[in-house]
Design a protein around this motif. Structure first.
Motif, PDB file in Angstrom:
ATOM      1  N   ASN A  13     -27.008 -46.017-163.012  1.00 61.17           N
ATOM      2  CA  ASN A  13     -27.555 -45.324-161.843  1.00 61.17           C
ATOM      3  C   ASN A  13     -26.976 -45.857-160.539  1.00 61.17           C
ATOM      4  O   ASN A  13     -26.694 -45.078-159.626  1.00 61.17           O
ATOM      5  CB  ASN A  13     -29.083 -45.401-161.841  1.00 61.17           C
ATOM      6  N   LYS A  14     -26.774 -47.156-160.455  1.00 62.00           N
ATOM      7  CA  LYS A  14     -26.171 -47.734-159.248  1.00 62.00           C
ATOM      8  C   LYS A  14     -24.742 -47.249-159.070  1.00 62.00           C
ATOM      9  O   LYS A  14     -24.320 -46.914-157.963  1.00 62.00           O
ATOM     10  CB  LYS A  14     -26.231 -49.261-159.293  1.00 62.00           C
TER      11      LYS A  14
ATOM     12  N   THR B 148     -30.036 -55.620-171.467  1.00 64.89           N
ATOM     13  CA  THR B 148     -31.147 -54.796-171.937  1.00 64.89           C
ATOM     14  C   THR B 148     -30.833 -53.328-171.680  1.00 64.89           C
ATOM     15  O   THR B 148     -29.952 -52.996-170.874  1.00 64.89           O
ATOM     16  CB  THR B 148     -32.449 -55.150-171.206  1.00 64.89           C
ATOM     17  N   GLU B 149     -31.573 -52.460-172.344  1.00 63.43           N
ATOM     18  CA  GLU B 149     -31.419 -51.022-172.111  1.00 63.43           C
ATOM     19  C   GLU B 149     -31.666 -50.707-170.631  1.00 63.43           C
ATOM     20  O   GLU B 149     -30.936 -49.906-170.033  1.00 63.43           O
ATOM     21  CB  GLU B 149     -32.400 -50.252-172.986  1.00 63.43           C
ATOM     22  N   GLU B 150     -32.658 -51.350-170.046  1.00 68.69           N
ATOM     23  CA  GLU B 150     -32.966 -51.120-168.640  1.00 68.69           C
ATOM     24  C   GLU B 150     -31.812 -51.534-167.736  1.00 68.69           C
ATOM     25  O   GLU B 150     -31.486 -50.827-166.781  1.00 68.69           O
ATOM     26  CB  GLU B 150     -34.250 -51.871-168.245  1.00 68.69           C
ATOM     27  N   GLU B 151     -31.193 -52.673-168.033  1.00 70.75           N
ATOM     28  CA  GLU B 151     -30.040 -53.122-167.237  1.00 70.75           C
ATOM     29  C   GLU B 151     -28.899 -52.109-167.318  1.00 70.75           C
ATOM     30  O   GLU B 151     -28.250 -51.812-166.314  1.00 70.75           O
ATOM     31  CB  GLU B 151     -29.509 -54.465-167.752  1.00 70.75           C
ATOM     32  N   ILE B 152     -28.643 -51.616-168.519  1.00 72.76           N
ATOM     33  CA  ILE B 152     -27.563 -50.647-168.708  1.00 72.76           C
ATOM     34  C   ILE B 152     -27.848 -49.388-167.896  1.00 72.76           C
ATOM     35  O   ILE B 152     -26.975 -48.890-167.175  1.00 72.76           O
ATOM     36  CB  ILE B 152     -27.373 -50.325-170.210  1.00 72.76           C
TER      37      ILE B 152
ATOM     38  N   VAL C 274     -26.161 -54.910-176.066  1.00 74.37           N
ATOM     39  CA  VAL C 274     -27.430 -55.622-176.220  1.00 74.37           C
ATOM     40  C   VAL C 274     -27.231 -56.991-176.881  1.00 74.37           C
ATOM     41  O   VAL C 274     -27.852 -57.971-176.460  1.00 74.37           O
ATOM     42  CB  VAL C 274     -28.484 -54.747-176.945  1.00 74.37           C
ATOM     43  N   PRO C 275     -26.344 -57.114-177.881  1.00 76.80           N
ATOM     44  CA  PRO C 275     -26.156 -58.446-178.479  1.00 76.80           C
ATOM     45  C   PRO C 275     -25.690 -59.514-177.485  1.00 76.80           C
ATOM     46  O   PRO C 275     -25.869 -60.701-177.721  1.00 76.80           O
ATOM     47  CB  PRO C 275     -25.075 -58.214-179.544  1.00 76.80           C
ATOM     48  N   TYR C 276     -25.129 -59.078-176.369  1.00 78.73           N
ATOM     49  CA  TYR C 276     -24.630 -60.022-175.368  1.00 78.73           C
ATOM     50  C   TYR C 276     -25.645 -60.279-174.260  1.00 78.73           C
ATOM     51  O   TYR C 276     -25.308 -60.839-173.223  1.00 78.73           O
ATOM     52  CB  TYR C 276     -23.306 -59.524-174.790  1.00 78.73           C
TER      53      TYR C 276
END
Length: 139
Positions: free
Chosen positions: A126-127, A117-121, A112-114
């Motif tokens: 999932n992908k 977002t949680e959603e991106e992770i 997250v510091p970079y």
């Protein structure tokens, strides 16, 4: 040793970059308070060093040209971290079909510091999981 990126260090958005001086000064003040509280903690060795850097942080972050360069550098760092995140996610995919709350917490702490977002992770996980499942079906 390459110095820390000030957008990342201050926890400020860099894509698009925050460029409001009041917001930047508030972030510097908040971080300076955090670092001051941590300065005597032996597990927070960098806090005292960060306090000494406040002048340099202000110099860079309050100068539009230097700040723009700092934002570009932060985006480059995020791109470098992207492959590290993908590698870690691939390991999690290989060990199971879910990302545990503990695993997600660890990944958030690390990425997250970079600017992730949680959603991106979660989406990246999932992908990767779906592409692995598709490969197994096609095999």
């Amino acid at each position: 040793m390459e110095r820390e990126n000030f957008y990342i260090l201050l926890g400020l958005p860099f894509d698009p970059p925050v460029d409001d001086s009041a917001t930047i000064q508030a972030a510097i003040k908040k971080k300076k308070q955090e670092w001051s509280a941590q300065a005597n903690n032996p597990f927070m060795k960098d806090a005292a060093r960060y306090i000494k850097m406040v002048g340099k942080i202000k110099e860079v972050m309050l100068d539009p040209a230097k700040r723009a360069q700092e934002a570009d550098n932060a985006r480059q760092i995020k791109n470098q971290k992207k492959s590290e995140l993908n590698t870690k996610l691939a390991l999690y995919v290989s060990k199971g079909d879910k990302l545990s709350p503990r695993d997600l917490k660890r990944l958030k702490r690390d990425f997250v510091p970079y600017g992730f977002t949680e959603e991106e992770i979660k989406d990246k996980f999932n992908k990767l999981k779906n592409s692995q499942e598709n490969e197994e079906i096609g095999a």
